[in-house]
Design a protein around this motif. Sequence first.
Motif, PDB file in Angstrom:
ATOM      1  N   PHE A 129      52.342  44.079  39.752  1.00 44.20           N
ATOM      2  CA  PHE A 129      53.368  45.042  39.359  1.00 44.20           C
ATOM      3  C   PHE A 129      54.589  44.896  40.278  1.00 44.20           C
ATOM      4  O   PHE A 129      55.047  45.849  40.894  1.00 44.20           O
ATOM      5  CB  PHE A 129      52.795  46.458  39.408  1.00 44.20           C
ATOM      6  N   HIS A 185      53.966  45.871  30.867  1.00 47.35           N
ATOM      7  CA  HIS A 185      53.309  46.936  30.113  1.00 47.35           C
ATOM      8  C   HIS A 185      51.809  46.633  30.056  1.00 47.35           C
ATOM      9  O   HIS A 185      51.377  45.513  30.333  1.00 47.35           O
ATOM     10  CB  HIS A 185      53.883  47.059  28.699  1.00 47.35           C
ATOM     11  N   LYS A 186      51.032  47.618  29.683  1.00 42.23           N
ATOM     12  CA  LYS A 186      49.587  47.459  29.694  1.00 42.23           C
ATOM     13  C   LYS A 186      49.155  46.446  28.634  1.00 42.23           C
ATOM     14  O   LYS A 186      49.475  46.600  27.447  1.00 42.23           O
ATOM     15  CB  LYS A 186      48.902  48.808  29.432  1.00 42.23           C
ATOM     16  N   GLY A 239      45.525  46.420  41.215  1.00 41.65           N
ATOM     17  CA  GLY A 239      46.967  46.419  41.038  1.00 41.65           C
ATOM     18  C   GLY A 239      47.653  45.913  42.289  1.00 41.65           C
ATOM     19  O   GLY A 239      47.395  46.411  43.388  1.00 41.65           O
ATOM     20  N   PHE A 274      51.029  45.460  44.422  1.00 43.57           N
ATOM     21  CA  PHE A 274      52.332  46.110  44.571  1.00 43.57           C
ATOM     22  C   PHE A 274      53.052  45.573  45.805  1.00 43.57           C
ATOM     23  O   PHE A 274      52.415  45.193  46.792  1.00 43.57           O
ATOM     24  CB  PHE A 274      52.157  47.625  44.709  1.00 43.57           C
ATOM     25  N   GLU A 333      56.319  49.335  46.958  1.00 44.65           N
ATOM     26  CA  GLU A 333      56.500  50.329  45.908  1.00 44.65           C
ATOM     27  C   GLU A 333      56.265  51.727  46.480  1.00 44.65           C
ATOM     28  O   GLU A 333      55.530  51.892  47.463  1.00 44.65           O
ATOM     29  CB  GLU A 333      55.522  50.039  44.755  1.00 44.65           C
ATOM     30  N   THR A 350      54.728  56.027  42.255  1.00 45.50           N
ATOM     31  CA  THR A 350      54.667  55.000  41.216  1.00 45.50           C
ATOM     32  C   THR A 350      53.321  54.281  41.241  1.00 45.50           C
ATOM     33  O   THR A 350      52.747  53.980  40.190  1.00 45.50           O
ATOM     34  CB  THR A 350      55.814  53.990  41.393  1.00 45.50           C
ATOM     35  N   ILE A 351      52.823  53.996  42.427  1.00 50.55           N
ATOM     36  CA  ILE A 351      51.522  53.343  42.544  1.00 50.55           C
ATOM     37  C   ILE A 351      50.428  54.203  41.929  1.00 50.55           C
ATOM     38  O   ILE A 351      49.602  53.730  41.141  1.00 50.55           O
ATOM     39  CB  ILE A 351      51.206  53.012  44.016  1.00 50.55           C
ATOM     40  N   ASP A 401      50.717  56.613  39.702  1.00 47.73           N
ATOM     41  CA  ASP A 401      50.901  56.678  38.252  1.00 47.73           C
ATOM     42  C   ASP A 401      50.394  55.410  37.568  1.00 47.73           C
ATOM     43  O   ASP A 401      49.773  55.472  36.503  1.00 47.73           O
ATOM     44  CB  ASP A 401      52.379  56.884  37.918  1.00 47.73           C
ATOM     45  N   THR A 402      50.655  54.259  38.173  1.00 45.03           N
ATOM     46  CA  THR A 402      50.222  52.989  37.591  1.00 45.03           C
ATOM     47  C   THR A 402      48.711  52.848  37.634  1.00 45.03           C
ATOM     48  O   THR A 402      48.093  52.369  36.665  1.00 45.03           O
ATOM     49  CB  THR A 402      50.881  51.810  38.342  1.00 45.03           C
ATOM     50  N   ALA A 441      47.490  54.930  34.747  1.00 44.44           N
ATOM     51  CA  ALA A 441      47.860  54.408  33.429  1.00 44.44           C
ATOM     52  C   ALA A 441      47.082  53.150  33.066  1.00 44.44           C
ATOM     53  O   ALA A 441      46.723  52.941  31.897  1.00 44.44           O
ATOM     54  CB  ALA A 441      49.360  54.127  33.386  1.00 44.44           C
ATOM     55  N   TYR A 442      46.810  52.329  34.068  1.00 42.02           N
ATOM     56  CA  TYR A 442      46.134  51.045  33.821  1.00 42.02           C
ATOM     57  C   TYR A 442      44.646  51.095  34.148  1.00 42.02           C
ATOM     58  O   TYR A 442      43.965  50.096  34.020  1.00 42.02           O
ATOM     59  CB  TYR A 442      46.804  49.931  34.635  1.00 42.02           C
TER      60      TYR A 442
END
Length: 215
Positions: A34, A44-45, A57, A59, A62, A66-67, A69-70, A73-74
């Motif tokens: 990311f 995007h996923k 993930g 990074f 970052e 944001t981390i 949230d990602t 989400a993923y």
Amino acid sequence: MLNTKLKIKVCGMRDPANIQAVSALPVDFMGFIFYAKSPRFVPHKPAYMPQHIQKVGVFVNENVETIIDTVQAYELQMVQLHGDEAPATVQQLKAHGLHIIKAFGIDDAFNWDTLTPYVPFTDFFLFDTKSNAYGGTGITFNWDKLKSYPLETPYFLSGGLALTNVKDALDFAHHDARLYALDLNSKFESEPGIKNIQSLANAFTIVQNEQISSR
């Protein structure tokens, strides 16, 4: 003695069909990057995400929100911090219950004392080849440097791992049980973000044969 539980991480995934093909191999960790400047950036996923493999993930500098949230989400299980993140940032992420891999670029002059502030908040270190850029170089560093690694924190070995030196990495693991996992990326690609399945399968065969012979 070889760590018979040596794990394999395949990093830099982004294409759904390729993700699914790699998922059929005995992969322990799969890395998703990311970082927008990376050619393996995941914007995007993907339509296919494995459920039986731990998803990491990656990074670079970052922000914490944001981390988090990602991760949600993923549906990631681990976070790999590959930038200049301060110990306080790692502590914040750890406080959210995340499993942390903190990456460092290694050269012959690297000072192991740099790692000490990160130890309380880090599950694993990842040792890559030192570079002015963030991310993989496809070049190995001098693994002899790891012989002076003074800590008990287990680590991932990254940087230029290929079919030509996987056996050498396994030989190194005979002497250091802290070597937890090998991180495979650019040397197993047909293009950035697309892994060569046959090359990966060959690497897994080498690892499995070596682990069988060491029992």
